[in-house]
Scaffold this motif. Structure first.
Motif, PDB file in Angstrom:
ATOM      1  N   CYS A  56      35.707  74.582  26.331  1.00 40.58           N
ATOM      2  CA  CYS A  56      34.338  74.355  26.789  1.00 40.58           C
ATOM      3  C   CYS A  56      33.669  73.275  25.930  1.00 40.58           C
ATOM      4  CB  CYS A  56      33.559  75.659  26.731  1.00 40.58           C
ATOM      5  SG  CYS A  56      31.822  75.469  27.144  1.00 40.58           S
TER       6      CYS A  56
ATOM      7  N   CYS B 151      30.439  75.299  24.036  1.00 41.04           N
ATOM      8  CA  CYS B 151      30.644  76.305  22.978  1.00 41.04           C
ATOM      9  C   CYS B 151      32.019  76.175  22.314  1.00 41.04           C
ATOM     10  CB  CYS B 151      30.455  77.706  23.541  1.00 41.04           C
ATOM     11  SG  CYS B 151      31.725  78.207  24.719  1.00 41.04           S
TER      12      CYS B 151
ATOM     13  N   CYS C  44      28.412  78.998  29.844  1.00 38.95           N
ATOM     14  CA  CYS C  44      27.681  77.781  29.465  1.00 38.95           C
ATOM     15  C   CYS C  44      27.192  77.029  30.699  1.00 38.95           C
ATOM     16  CB  CYS C  44      28.548  76.867  28.617  1.00 38.95           C
ATOM     17  SG  CYS C  44      28.780  77.518  26.945  1.00 38.95           S
TER      18      CYS C  44
HETATM   19 ZN   LIG Z   1      31.107  77.601  26.829  1.00 38.78          ZN
END
Ligand SMILES: [Zn+2]
Length: 123
Positions: free
Chosen positions: A93, A96, A117
């Motif tokens: 990701c 994050c 997210c």
């Molecule tokens: Zn994420």
């Protein structure tokens, strides 16, 4: 991207390359490449000089612009995903840094964010 097996990555890369080729082909049908990388401009079609022709030209061009934008954005996402595959940070990701589950990466190979997210960022 340790969570993605090599054979899964091979499949994903194949999918991405096929998707890229398809998008480029679709874009080439009504637009042309600009000097910028993976950037296209819709072609203006000249149908004639009557008021009706001109109105249709504008309408058609607006449709083309909208479609071009969608295809171009998708293409840029696919190219970005291919770049991340090369760099080895594919499937992580971008917000994050967590591993995105392989099922999501297989279903949506151009994903850059995990579901949490994506929802948080509203993208
Ligand atoms: Zn994420």
């Amino acid at each position: 991207m340790k969570h993605l097996e090599p054979k899964v990555l091979v499949e994903i890369k194949k999918k991405l390359l096929a998707h890229k080729a398809k998008l480029e082909k679709e874009l080439a049908e009504f637009s042309h490449k600009t000097a910028a990388k993976n950037d296209y401009d819709a072609d203006f079609l000249n149908l004639g000089d009557t008021e009706e022709d001109n109105a249709l030209e504008v309408e058609l061009f607006e449709n083309r612009l909208a479609l071009e934008k969608v295809l171009e954005t998708t293409l840029q996402g696919v190219v970005k995903a291919l770049g991340r595959l090369e760099k080895g940070n594919y499937g992580l990701c971008m917000e994050c840094g967590k591993e995105i589950p392989s099922a999501r990466m297989i279903a949506r190979p151009a994903s850059n964010y995990c579901v949490a997210c994506k929802e948080k960022l509203k993208i």
